[in-house]
Design an enzyme around this catalytic site. Sequence first.
Site, PDB file in Angstrom:
ATOM      1  CD  GLU A  91      -0.955  -2.037   2.315  1.00 35.74           C
ATOM      2  OE1 GLU A  91       0.250  -2.678   2.207  1.00 35.74           O
ATOM      3  OE2 GLU A  91      -1.732  -2.717   3.552  1.00 35.74           O
ATOM      4  CB  CYS A 146       0.794  -2.747   8.724  1.00 40.98           C
ATOM      5  SG  CYS A 146       1.652  -1.318   8.189  1.00 40.98           S
ATOM      6  CB  CYS A 157      -0.375   0.520   5.393  1.00 39.32           C
ATOM      7  SG  CYS A 157       1.127   0.006   4.564  1.00 39.32           S
TER       8      CYS A 157
END
Length: 147
Positions: free
Chosen positions: A53, A78, A89
């Site tokens: 991401e 995460c 992320c």
Amino acid sequence: MDHQRWMSHAVALAHRSPRSATAFAVGAVLVDERGTEISAGWSRDIDPLVHAEESALLKAAGDPRLATATLYSTLEPCSKRAHRPDATCAALILAARIPRVVIAWREPDVFVTCEGVALLIAGGVEILEVPEFAAAARAVNAHLPGV
Ligand SMILES: [Zn+2]
């Protein structure tokens, strides 16, 4: 928005990830509101630590379409990160003001307890899940113990 098409693409990207014993292999695609790809990434594609991401967001930095984009990720973004604790992320997605995230698979408690979905919802991000892709997203990580 064709969630099946884009998540299928994200799974294919996840397969390109160099495998790691200490991190998931993930694919991510940013799609604009017209259904056009803005950028894509996969785990460790542009450096040895980058997340999928994060990579997709870095490649799209400054793109005005992010304000209405959808981020497809094979794994829950995460919320804890060993090497870049200030660049999870979930935090990067919130900072980029991505309004919608579609995920295939909730992060299992292999490395950390992930609270990415909860943090994103709290930040006003719409979360959609396509659990029919969870098995495919997980299969890319079959080398990890506990997965
Ligand atoms: Zn991450």
